[in-house]
Motif scaffolding. Structure first.
Motif, PDB file in Angstrom:
ATOM      1  N   PHE A  96       0.736  -1.389   0.154  1.00 32.51           N
ATOM      2  CA  PHE A  96      -0.081  -0.190  -0.013  1.00 32.51           C
ATOM      3  C   PHE A  96       0.906   1.152  -0.265  1.00 32.51           C
ATOM      4  CE2 PHE A  96      -2.230   3.355   2.252  1.00 32.51           C
ATOM      5  CZ  PHE A  96      -3.296   3.522   1.419  1.00 32.51           C
ATOM      6  N   TYR A  97       1.712   1.348   0.919  1.00 33.72           N
ATOM      7  CA  TYR A  97       2.632   2.499   0.951  1.00 33.72           C
ATOM      8  C   TYR A  97       3.462   2.711  -0.346  1.00 33.72           C
ATOM      9  CZ  TYR A  97       1.561   2.665   5.915  1.00 33.72           C
ATOM     10  OH  TYR A  97       0.698   2.665   6.945  1.00 33.72           O
ATOM     11  N   ILE A  98       4.096   1.676  -0.746  1.00 35.55           N
ATOM     12  CA  ILE A  98       4.735   1.854  -2.141  1.00 35.55           C
ATOM     13  C   ILE A  98       3.769   2.280  -3.304  1.00 35.55           C
ATOM     14  CG2 ILE A  98       5.977   0.197  -4.085  1.00 35.55           C
ATOM     15  CD1 ILE A  98       6.735  -1.504  -1.828  1.00 35.55           C
ATOM     16  N   PHE A  99       2.579   1.914  -3.149  1.00 29.01           N
ATOM     17  CA  PHE A  99       1.664   2.120  -4.200  1.00 29.01           C
ATOM     18  C   PHE A  99       1.355   3.653  -4.295  1.00 29.01           C
ATOM     19  CE2 PHE A  99      -2.785   3.226  -5.606  1.00 29.01           C
ATOM     20  CZ  PHE A  99      -2.874   2.972  -6.516  1.00 29.01           C
ATOM     21  N   VAL A 100       1.066   4.028  -2.849  1.00 29.02           N
ATOM     22  CA  VAL A 100       0.694   5.567  -2.659  1.00 29.02           C
ATOM     23  C   VAL A 100       1.932   6.314  -2.926  1.00 29.02           C
ATOM     24  CG1 VAL A 100       0.265   7.213  -0.711  1.00 29.02           C
ATOM     25  CG2 VAL A 100      -0.911   5.359  -0.835  1.00 29.02           C
ATOM     26  N   ILE A 101       3.197   5.940  -2.505  1.00 27.71           N
ATOM     27  CA  ILE A 101       4.261   6.924  -2.758  1.00 27.71           C
ATOM     28  C   ILE A 101       4.659   6.840  -4.334  1.00 27.71           C
ATOM     29  CG2 ILE A 101       6.905   6.896  -2.542  1.00 27.71           C
ATOM     30  CD1 ILE A 101       6.275   5.882   0.572  1.00 27.71           C
ATOM     31  N   CYS A 102       4.810   5.758  -4.934  1.00 29.69           N
ATOM     32  CA  CYS A 102       5.025   5.886  -6.351  1.00 29.69           C
ATOM     33  C   CYS A 102       3.910   6.596  -7.166  1.00 29.69           C
ATOM     34  CB  CYS A 102       5.181   4.285  -7.082  1.00 29.69           C
ATOM     35  SG  CYS A 102       6.688   3.409  -6.262  1.00 29.69           S
ATOM     36  N   ASP A 103       2.565   6.554  -6.807  1.00 35.25           N
ATOM     37  CA  ASP A 103       1.703   7.307  -7.390  1.00 35.25           C
ATOM     38  C   ASP A 103       1.672   8.699  -7.316  1.00 35.25           C
ATOM     39  OD1 ASP A 103      -0.888   6.718  -9.092  1.00 35.25           O
ATOM     40  OD2 ASP A 103      -1.742   7.929  -7.206  1.00 35.25           O
ATOM     41  N   SER A 104       2.052   9.128  -6.096  1.00 39.31           N
ATOM     42  CA  SER A 104       2.361  10.518  -5.820  1.00 39.31           C
ATOM     43  C   SER A 104       3.372  11.282  -6.743  1.00 39.31           C
ATOM     44  CB  SER A 104       2.759  10.771  -4.517  1.00 39.31           C
ATOM     45  OG  SER A 104       1.457  10.288  -3.815  1.00 39.31           O
ATOM     46  N   ILE A 105       4.643  10.276  -6.538  1.00 40.71           N
ATOM     47  CA  ILE A 105       5.774  10.902  -7.419  1.00 40.71           C
ATOM     48  C   ILE A 105       5.490  10.940  -8.784  1.00 40.71           C
ATOM     49  CG2 ILE A 105       8.191  10.133  -8.179  1.00 40.71           C
ATOM     50  CD1 ILE A 105       8.276   9.229  -5.202  1.00 40.71           C
ATOM     51  N   ALA A 106       4.644   9.879  -9.264  1.00 39.20           N
ATOM     52  CA  ALA A 106       4.416   9.931 -10.886  1.00 39.20           C
ATOM     53  C   ALA A 106       3.393  11.201 -11.156  1.00 39.20           C
ATOM     54  CB  ALA A 106       3.670   8.715 -11.212  1.00 39.20           C
ATOM     55  N   MET A 107       2.699  11.367 -10.216  1.00 40.85           N
ATOM     56  CA  MET A 107       1.588  12.377 -10.555  1.00 40.85           C
ATOM     57  C   MET A 107       2.302  13.904 -10.571  1.00 40.85           C
ATOM     58  SD  MET A 107      -1.960  13.315  -8.776  1.00 40.85           S
ATOM     59  CE  MET A 107      -1.961  14.981  -8.064  1.00 40.85           C
ATOM     60  N   TYR A 108       3.311  14.033  -9.704  1.00 42.38           N
ATOM     61  CA  TYR A 108       3.683  15.459  -9.436  1.00 42.38           C
ATOM     62  C   TYR A 108       4.759  15.659 -10.302  1.00 42.38           C
ATOM     63  CZ  TYR A 108       1.138  16.205  -4.870  1.00 42.38           C
ATOM     64  OH  TYR A 108       0.196  16.522  -4.256  1.00 42.38           O
ATOM     65  N   SER A 109       5.539  14.555 -10.743  1.00 38.16           N
ATOM     66  CA  SER A 109       6.578  14.534 -11.938  1.00 38.16           C
ATOM     67  C   SER A 109       5.789  14.822 -13.092  1.00 38.16           C
ATOM     68  CB  SER A 109       7.337  13.056 -12.093  1.00 38.16           C
ATOM     69  OG  SER A 109       7.996  13.020 -10.711  1.00 38.16           O
ATOM     70  N   SER A 110       4.672  14.168 -13.645  1.00 43.84           N
ATOM     71  CA  SER A 110       4.132  14.628 -14.639  1.00 43.84           C
ATOM     72  C   SER A 110       3.526  15.981 -14.735  1.00 43.84           C
ATOM     73  CB  SER A 110       2.902  13.541 -15.029  1.00 43.84           C
ATOM     74  OG  SER A 110       1.868  13.561 -14.004  1.00 43.84           O
ATOM     75  N   ILE A 111       2.850  16.543 -13.573  1.00 50.34           N
ATOM     76  CA  ILE A 111       2.590  17.810 -13.462  1.00 50.34           C
ATOM     77  C   ILE A 111       3.636  18.793 -13.803  1.00 50.34           C
ATOM     78  CG2 ILE A 111       1.483  19.753 -11.937  1.00 50.34           C
ATOM     79  CD1 ILE A 111      -0.049  17.281 -10.634  1.00 50.34           C
ATOM     80  N   ILE A 112       4.797  18.689 -13.432  1.00 55.28           N
ATOM     81  CA  ILE A 112       5.974  19.486 -13.424  1.00 55.28           C
ATOM     82  C   ILE A 112       6.379  19.346 -15.163  1.00 55.28           C
ATOM     83  CG2 ILE A 112       8.297  19.727 -13.243  1.00 55.28           C
ATOM     84  CD1 ILE A 112       7.865  18.942 -10.283  1.00 55.28           C
ATOM     85  N   ALA A 113       6.192  18.080 -15.473  1.00 56.12           N
ATOM     86  CA  ALA A 113       6.469  18.370 -16.877  1.00 56.12           C
ATOM     87  C   ALA A 113       5.515  18.771 -17.643  1.00 56.12           C
ATOM     88  CB  ALA A 113       6.559  16.689 -17.390  1.00 56.12           C
ATOM     89  N   ALA A 114       4.136  18.542 -17.497  1.00 57.47           N
ATOM     90  CA  ALA A 114       3.067  19.545 -18.201  1.00 57.47           C
ATOM     91  C   ALA A 114       3.176  20.990 -18.300  1.00 57.47           C
ATOM     92  CB  ALA A 114       1.790  18.815 -17.710  1.00 57.47           C
ATOM     93  N   VAL A 115       3.413  21.518 -16.992  1.00 56.58           N
ATOM     94  CA  VAL A 115       3.650  22.722 -16.950  1.00 56.58           C
ATOM     95  C   VAL A 115       4.920  23.313 -17.452  1.00 56.58           C
ATOM     96  CG1 VAL A 115       4.106  24.740 -15.190  1.00 56.58           C
ATOM     97  CG2 VAL A 115       2.462  22.959 -14.645  1.00 56.58           C
ATOM     98  N   ALA A 116       5.892  22.652 -17.603  1.00 52.13           N
ATOM     99  CA  ALA A 116       7.002  23.084 -18.356  1.00 52.13           C
ATOM    100  C   ALA A 116       6.941  23.151 -19.560  1.00 52.13           C
ATOM    101  CB  ALA A 116       8.277  22.149 -18.047  1.00 52.13           C
ATOM    102  N   LEU A 117       6.230  22.155 -20.100  1.00 57.62           N
ATOM    103  CA  LEU A 117       5.798  21.889 -21.819  1.00 57.62           C
ATOM    104  C   LEU A 117       4.889  22.963 -22.260  1.00 57.62           C
ATOM    105  CD1 LEU A 117       5.910  18.132 -21.854  1.00 57.62           C
ATOM    106  CD2 LEU A 117       7.509  19.639 -23.167  1.00 57.62           C
ATOM    107  N   ILE A 118       3.896  23.477 -21.363  1.00 60.58           N
ATOM    108  CA  ILE A 118       3.129  24.518 -21.410  1.00 60.58           C
ATOM    109  C   ILE A 118       3.827  25.806 -21.969  1.00 60.58           C
ATOM    110  CG2 ILE A 118       1.196  26.102 -20.504  1.00 60.58           C
ATOM    111  CD1 ILE A 118       0.018  23.462 -19.456  1.00 60.58           C
ATOM    112  N   TRP A 119       4.802  25.944 -20.825  1.00 61.72           N
ATOM    113  CA  TRP A 119       5.943  27.365 -21.119  1.00 61.72           C
ATOM    114  C   TRP A 119       6.411  27.325 -22.416  1.00 61.72           C
ATOM    115  CZ3 TRP A 119       8.453  26.697 -15.378  1.00 61.72           C
ATOM    116  CH2 TRP A 119       7.668  27.159 -14.737  1.00 61.72           C
ATOM    117  N   ALA A 120       6.895  25.851 -23.005  1.00 64.87           N
ATOM    118  CA  ALA A 120       7.492  25.808 -24.281  1.00 64.87           C
ATOM    119  C   ALA A 120       6.886  26.057 -25.420  1.00 64.87           C
ATOM    120  CB  ALA A 120       7.700  24.277 -24.518  1.00 64.87           C
ATOM    121  N   GLN A 121       5.303  26.461 -25.005  1.00 66.71           N
ATOM    122  CA  GLN A 121       4.500  26.753 -26.230  1.00 66.71           C
ATOM    123  C   GLN A 121       4.420  28.425 -26.292  1.00 66.71           C
ATOM    124  OE1 GLN A 121       0.861  24.506 -25.512  1.00 66.71           O
ATOM    125  NE2 GLN A 121       1.522  22.775 -26.912  1.00 66.71           N
TER     126      GLN A 121
END
Length: 110
Positions: A44-69
């Motif tokens: 359960f803890y591995i699920f929650v931690i990996c899910d959180s890291i994946a979500m926040y990393s993808s949000i950072i990538a999305a914001v950076a890519l929005i700036w790229a436009q």
């Protein structure tokens, strides 16, 4: 506009789509935990931690890519250099989240 810049812009659009999909899937995964919220164990803890890291990393990538436009070539290249590693982390963590979720779903089967 040069063909190289057009290729970078196509890459930005593709990566933005992927990062948005990863953020959507990981957000949904946070609310549909396999095995329920009453199974506090290592999986359960591995699920929650990996899910959180994946979500926040993808949000950072999305914001950076929005700036790229915004149209600035330097900003486009800097955003790509920032977003690609974060998207790689997000995809890796999403696959680990899947594995942890699969473990939670089948660990009580005999």
């Amino acid at each position: 506009m040069s063909p190289i810049i057009e290729n970078f812009e196509k890459s930005v659009n593709t990566l933005l789509l992927v990062s948005t999909l990863v953020a959507t899937v990981t957000f949904a995964g946070a609310f549909t935990v396999p095995g329920g919220y009453n199974s506090p164990g290592k999986g359960f803890y591995i699920f929650v931690i990996c899910d959180s890291i994946a979500m926040y990393s993808s949000i950072i990538a999305a914001v950076a890519l929005i700036w790229a436009q915004l149209g600035d070539v330097t900003l486009l290249l800097d955003a790509l250099h920032l977003a690609v590693p974060f998207l790689g982390v997000a995809l890796s963590m999403m696959s680990m989240t899947f594995t942890a979720g699969l473990f939670l779903a089948v660990n009580k089967l005999r």
